[in-house]
Write a protein that holds these residues in place. Structure first.
Motif, PDB file in Angstrom:
ATOM      1  N   THR A  32     -29.028 -49.591  50.589  1.00 34.56           N
ATOM      2  CA  THR A  32     -29.070 -49.303  51.814  1.00 34.56           C
ATOM      3  C   THR A  32     -28.815 -51.056  52.449  1.00 34.56           C
ATOM      4  OG1 THR A  32     -31.805 -49.847  51.344  1.00 34.56           O
ATOM      5  CG2 THR A  32     -31.493 -50.120  53.675  1.00 34.56           C
ATOM      6  N   PHE A  33     -27.983 -52.059  52.433  1.00 33.84           N
ATOM      7  CA  PHE A  33     -26.720 -53.110  53.774  1.00 33.84           C
ATOM      8  C   PHE A  33     -26.024 -52.466  52.914  1.00 33.84           C
ATOM      9  CE2 PHE A  33     -30.325 -56.340  51.739  1.00 33.84           C
ATOM     10  CZ  PHE A  33     -31.216 -56.261  53.609  1.00 33.84           C
ATOM     11  N   ARG A  38     -21.882 -50.154  56.125  1.00 39.38           N
ATOM     12  CA  ARG A  38     -20.839 -49.005  56.438  1.00 39.38           C
ATOM     13  C   ARG A  38     -20.595 -48.370  57.699  1.00 39.38           C
ATOM     14  NH1 ARG A  38     -20.902 -47.139  51.847  1.00 39.38           N
ATOM     15  NH2 ARG A  38     -23.078 -45.740  51.974  1.00 39.38           N
ATOM     16  N   ASN A  39     -22.202 -48.182  58.307  1.00 36.18           N
ATOM     17  CA  ASN A  39     -22.398 -47.564  60.118  1.00 36.18           C
ATOM     18  C   ASN A  39     -21.724 -47.966  61.063  1.00 36.18           C
ATOM     19  OD1 ASN A  39     -23.431 -44.682  58.583  1.00 36.18           O
ATOM     20  ND2 ASN A  39     -24.994 -45.690  58.112  1.00 36.18           N
ATOM     21  N   TYR A  40     -21.908 -49.698  60.716  1.00 28.99           N
ATOM     22  CA  TYR A  40     -21.979 -49.929  62.009  1.00 28.99           C
ATOM     23  C   TYR A  40     -20.498 -50.439  61.648  1.00 28.99           C
ATOM     24  CZ  TYR A  40     -20.896 -54.865  64.780  1.00 28.99           C
ATOM     25  OH  TYR A  40     -21.414 -55.768  64.999  1.00 28.99           O
ATOM     26  N   HIS A  41     -19.526 -50.670  61.283  1.00 30.11           N
ATOM     27  CA  HIS A  41     -18.258 -50.515  61.142  1.00 30.11           C
ATOM     28  C   HIS A  41     -17.866 -49.337  61.096  1.00 30.11           C
ATOM     29  CE1 HIS A  41     -14.063 -50.892  59.625  1.00 30.11           C
ATOM     30  NE2 HIS A  41     -13.837 -49.525  58.795  1.00 30.11           N
ATOM     31  N   ASN A  42     -18.355 -48.360  60.705  1.00 29.50           N
ATOM     32  CA  ASN A  42     -17.831 -46.979  61.444  1.00 29.50           C
ATOM     33  C   ASN A  42     -17.954 -46.841  63.336  1.00 29.50           C
ATOM     34  OD1 ASN A  42     -16.869 -45.422  59.414  1.00 29.50           O
ATOM     35  ND2 ASN A  42     -18.733 -44.689  58.876  1.00 29.50           N
ATOM     36  N   THR A  43     -19.414 -48.025  63.580  1.00 26.54           N
ATOM     37  CA  THR A  43     -19.974 -47.640  65.319  1.00 26.54           C
ATOM     38  C   THR A  43     -18.199 -48.492  66.103  1.00 26.54           C
ATOM     39  OG1 THR A  43     -22.335 -47.551  64.593  1.00 26.54           O
ATOM     40  CG2 THR A  43     -21.707 -48.225  66.968  1.00 26.54           C
ATOM     41  N   MET A  44     -18.016 -49.227  65.615  1.00 24.42           N
ATOM     42  CA  MET A  44     -17.775 -50.339  66.025  1.00 24.42           C
ATOM     43  C   MET A  44     -15.674 -49.812  65.929  1.00 24.42           C
ATOM     44  SD  MET A  44     -19.325 -53.449  66.936  1.00 24.42           S
ATOM     45  CE  MET A  44     -20.660 -51.930  67.374  1.00 24.42           C
ATOM     46  N   MET A  45     -15.961 -49.567  64.993  1.00 25.95           N
ATOM     47  CA  MET A  45     -14.556 -48.753  65.293  1.00 25.95           C
ATOM     48  C   MET A  45     -14.357 -47.575  66.617  1.00 25.95           C
ATOM     49  SD  MET A  45     -12.721 -50.211  63.595  1.00 25.95           S
ATOM     50  CE  MET A  45     -10.930 -49.332  63.121  1.00 25.95           C
TER      51      MET A  45
END
Length: 65
Positions: A32-33, A38-45
């Motif tokens: 889960t973490f 991974r989703n946080y990284h994609n959002t920030m990019m």
């Protein structure tokens, strides 16, 4: 349950204590973490690209007038 007078743990007690100890262990949230990370990284990019595009658009409008 058998009575053991030799100072050794009875297998029933050991089994019960092991099961009770395992019931108190936290769940494994590593996947889960990993997904959240991974989703946080994609959002920030995506956010960085968006703000870069806005800055380039603003700069190009400023340079043409």
């Amino acid at each position: 349950m058998a009575i053991n007078l030799l100072g050794q743990a009875d297998s029933t007690l050991v089994s019960a204590a092991t099961k009770a100890g395992m019931a108190n262990t936290p769940a494994d949230y590593s996947r889960t973490f990993e997904s959240v990370s991974r989703n946080y990284h994609n959002t920030m990019m995506a956010s960085a690209k968006m703000w870069g595009d806005i800055a380039r658009a603003g700069t190009s409008m400023y340079m043409t007038h």
